[in-house]
Write a protein that holds these residues in place. Sequence first.
Motif, PDB file in Angstrom:
ATOM      1  N   ALA A  40      84.665 -32.862  36.718  1.00  0.00           N
ATOM      2  CA  ALA A  40      83.509 -32.500  36.191  1.00  0.00           C
ATOM      3  C   ALA A  40      83.543 -31.881  34.932  1.00  0.00           C
ATOM      4  CB  ALA A  40      82.857 -31.815  37.518  1.00  0.00           C
ATOM      5  N   THR A  41      82.514 -32.072  34.184  1.00  0.00           N
ATOM      6  CA  THR A  41      82.472 -31.645  32.757  1.00  0.00           C
ATOM      7  C   THR A  41      80.864 -30.918  32.832  1.00  0.00           C
ATOM      8  OG1 THR A  41      83.612 -33.463  31.651  1.00  0.00           O
ATOM      9  CG2 THR A  41      82.007 -31.948  30.292  1.00  0.00           C
ATOM     10  N   PHE A  42      81.106 -29.565  32.703  1.00  0.00           N
ATOM     11  CA  PHE A  42      79.509 -28.822  32.807  1.00  0.00           C
ATOM     12  C   PHE A  42      78.861 -28.677  31.559  1.00  0.00           C
ATOM     13  CE2 PHE A  42      82.482 -27.185  36.085  1.00  0.00           C
ATOM     14  CZ  PHE A  42      81.873 -27.049  37.222  1.00  0.00           C
ATOM     15  N   THR A  43      77.729 -28.778  31.416  1.00  0.00           N
ATOM     16  CA  THR A  43      76.642 -28.567  30.527  1.00  0.00           C
ATOM     17  C   THR A  43      76.137 -27.031  30.399  1.00  0.00           C
ATOM     18  OG1 THR A  43      75.739 -30.695  30.563  1.00  0.00           O
ATOM     19  CG2 THR A  43      74.549 -29.157  29.477  1.00  0.00           C
ATOM     20  N   GLU A  44      76.465 -26.499  29.409  1.00  0.00           N
ATOM     21  CA  GLU A  44      76.198 -25.032  29.143  1.00  0.00           C
ATOM     22  C   GLU A  44      74.695 -25.031  28.358  1.00  0.00           C
ATOM     23  OE1 GLU A  44      78.033 -22.866  30.219  1.00  0.00           O
ATOM     24  OE2 GLU A  44      80.023 -23.168  29.972  1.00  0.00           O
ATOM     25  N   LEU A  45      73.894 -24.139  28.899  1.00  0.00           N
ATOM     26  CA  LEU A  45      72.390 -24.056  28.592  1.00  0.00           C
ATOM     27  C   LEU A  45      71.916 -22.595  27.894  1.00  0.00           C
ATOM     28  CD1 LEU A  45      69.376 -24.747  28.401  1.00  0.00           C
ATOM     29  CD2 LEU A  45      69.297 -24.167  30.813  1.00  0.00           C
ATOM     30  N   VAL A  46      71.642 -22.578  26.742  1.00  0.00           N
ATOM     31  CA  VAL A  46      71.114 -21.395  26.222  1.00  0.00           C
ATOM     32  C   VAL A  46      69.679 -21.542  26.127  1.00  0.00           C
ATOM     33  CG1 VAL A  46      70.869 -19.731  24.206  1.00  0.00           C
ATOM     34  CG2 VAL A  46      73.224 -20.921  24.603  1.00  0.00           C
ATOM     35  N   ASP A  47      68.880 -20.979  27.263  1.00  0.00           N
ATOM     36  CA  ASP A  47      67.521 -21.271  27.313  1.00  0.00           C
ATOM     37  C   ASP A  47      66.681 -20.243  26.506  1.00  0.00           C
ATOM     38  OD1 ASP A  47      67.730 -18.977  29.137  1.00  0.00           O
ATOM     39  OD2 ASP A  47      67.116 -20.048  30.745  1.00  0.00           O
ATOM     40  N   PHE A  48      67.280 -18.818  26.251  1.00  0.00           N
ATOM     41  CA  PHE A  48      66.684 -17.949  25.346  1.00  0.00           C
ATOM     42  C   PHE A  48      65.699 -17.111  26.179  1.00  0.00           C
ATOM     43  CE2 PHE A  48      67.451 -21.236  22.276  1.00  0.00           C
ATOM     44  CZ  PHE A  48      68.383 -20.680  21.478  1.00  0.00           C
ATOM     45  N   ILE A 100      61.673 -18.919  22.820  1.00  0.00           N
ATOM     46  CA  ILE A 100      62.277 -19.984  21.824  1.00  0.00           C
ATOM     47  C   ILE A 100      63.239 -19.403  20.718  1.00  0.00           C
ATOM     48  CG2 ILE A 100      60.625 -21.595  21.964  1.00  0.00           C
ATOM     49  CD1 ILE A 100      59.371 -20.538  19.359  1.00  0.00           C
ATOM     50  N   ALA A 101      64.030 -20.108  20.231  1.00  0.00           N
ATOM     51  CA  ALA A 101      64.998 -19.519  19.063  1.00  0.00           C
ATOM     52  C   ALA A 101      64.153 -19.226  17.853  1.00  0.00           C
ATOM     53  CB  ALA A 101      66.185 -20.348  18.593  1.00  0.00           C
ATOM     54  N   SER A 102      64.198 -18.305  17.099  1.00  0.00           N
ATOM     55  CA  SER A 102      63.585 -17.742  16.019  1.00  0.00           C
ATOM     56  C   SER A 102      64.388 -17.151  14.750  1.00  0.00           C
ATOM     57  CB  SER A 102      62.280 -17.010  16.257  1.00  0.00           C
ATOM     58  OG  SER A 102      61.537 -16.687  15.114  1.00  0.00           O
ATOM     59  N   LEU A 103      63.883 -17.195  13.756  1.00  0.00           N
ATOM     60  CA  LEU A 103      64.602 -16.639  12.642  1.00  0.00           C
ATOM     61  C   LEU A 103      63.909 -14.927  12.604  1.00  0.00           C
ATOM     62  CD1 LEU A 103      63.953 -18.843   9.636  1.00  0.00           C
ATOM     63  CD2 LEU A 103      65.923 -18.844  11.158  1.00  0.00           C
TER      64      LEU A 103
END
Length: 239
Positions: A40-48, A100-103
């Motif tokens: 099994a290959t896992f998907t990593e999630l960065v949801d912020f 969300i991701a931001s500068l």
Amino acid sequence: MKTVLLLALAALPLTACGGAIEDEGSTDGRVGTSESDLTATFTELVDFDHDPSGNAIADGTAVDNVYSSLGVTLSSIVCTSSGCTSGQHAYARTWGSTNIASLFASPTVPVFDARSGAVRADFATPRTWVSIDATPVLPPEYFGTPASQPWIEAYDANNNKIGSSVYYPIAYGAAGYGSQQTLKIDAGSAIIKYVRFSSQYSSSSPAVYAALDNLRFNGATVIWNPPPIKILEPAVIAH
């Protein structure tokens, strides 16, 4: 008398009976290691929205090293009229009902385009694929037809560009424009060392900002070799 005998036998533990539980010798029901292992290959999630422990992330939090346990660190490239500077903070910013991701730190509007820079994600070890969910955001007032699109770019450890993905084929005016779309780069092998994401800018068309969320990438591949399976037979009562 027969009834009493049956009740007495039923009350005994199975080990007390003359017949033992059969296990078919050492047969475990597996054909071979290559056929029984489960991969099994896992998907990593960065949801912020949450850190890896599930704790909520507040609006305006710098998330540079928050997801390091997942194998990724974040930063930003911030551009001004005097040039671009790498290694700046990346922030989790509230946009609607999600982060969300931001500068930009609070209270600046969190969406941006390439004039302001890009968010960068560096992986501890190279990855095979990476994706980001992108939504184009138009300014409140604009003239003309927007042509720019959100994008993601992937690079290897030698800073060679591997590939990119943009918000096409959904163009302005087409059905579905303005909805969230997953932009994915699949390198086919583990060579993606970092990615950058932002939105295009063209001086000849209205600005299109990007709301960028849900950074995903392939995680660890786990091989599970299950223990031998014992085939059990019903207990036999000796007569």
